[in-house]
Design an enzyme around this catalytic site. Structure first.
Site: not given
Ligand code: IMP
Length: 202
Positions: A67-68
């Protein structure tokens, strides 16, 4: 060594697989097994755990989820865990990358250049043999006011990592995969898995 990767985000699948190239550690997508996961945790750790557990409870093999998010200082850390759905109409939906970038730039239109600092954060969750572990990483930078570049995904066209004058979307995968938040966290996960791999000869 084979592990499941619990994500539906193709940008992450691509990046994570290239981060493990040459290690003998292979990830199979668990997008179909995991089904719909409500990512309503207020931390990356909770959301990464929810995604990994959605697979592990159906198939108790080693599984990794990540998750990020992007944390902007002038927005008190937003969008953070809500990064994927920053511009979404409802809590159930994600927005497109373009919609999220436009929303971010709208919120930041009056923020001067020197106050546009931000960081990306990444947390991996590994569930293996009933044990849960987390590995994290971050990269600091700033948000520009007009998107540039076509590589990467998400907010990459507006994020310039510190020490560079190009966005992640201009720098491309080779540079991003050396310095990104996900690369930092993946390196810690890789080192841990390699110790297990050599101890168990898998
Ligand atoms: P999740 O971890 O699937 O909830 O989504 C993380 C969201 O954070 C992504 O859809 C992006 O909008 C943003 N994000 C996380 N890491 C990156 C990256 O490496 N580049 C650009 N956006 C990121």
């Amino acid at each position: 060594m084979n592990l499941y990767l619990a994500t539906k985000n193709q940008g992450k699948v691509r990046e994570i697989n290239s981060l493990f190239t040459g290690t003998g550690i292979v990830f199979s997508s668990a997008a179909v097994i995991m089904g719909k996961v409500v990512e309503d945790g207020d931390t990356y750790h909770k959301n990464a755990f929810a995604k990994a557990m959605a697979v592990y409870e159906k198939m108790p093999d080693p599984v990794v989820a990540e998750d990020s998010g992007l944390e902007v200082d002038a927005l008190e850390g937003a969008p953070g865990v809500y990064s994927a759905r920053f511009a979404a109409q409802s809590d159930d939906d994600n927005a497109t990358d373009e919609e999220n970038i436009n929303e971010l730039l709208d919120f930041m239109q009056d923020v001067p250049k020197e106050m546009r600092t931000a960081k990306y954060v990444s947390v991996f969750c590994l569930i293996m043999g009933g044990t849960t572990m987390f590995f994290d990483g971050e990269v600091t930078g700033s948000i520009i006011d007009t998107p540039r570049g076509t590589s990467g995904f998400g907010y990459d066209p507006v994020f310039i990592p510190n020490g560079y004058d190009k966005t992640f979307a201009e720098l491309g995968d080779d540079v991003k995969n050396k310095i990104s938040h996900r690369a930092m966290a993946a390196r810690k996960l890789r080192d841990y898995l390699l110790t297990i791999k050599s101890a168990t000869n898998t």
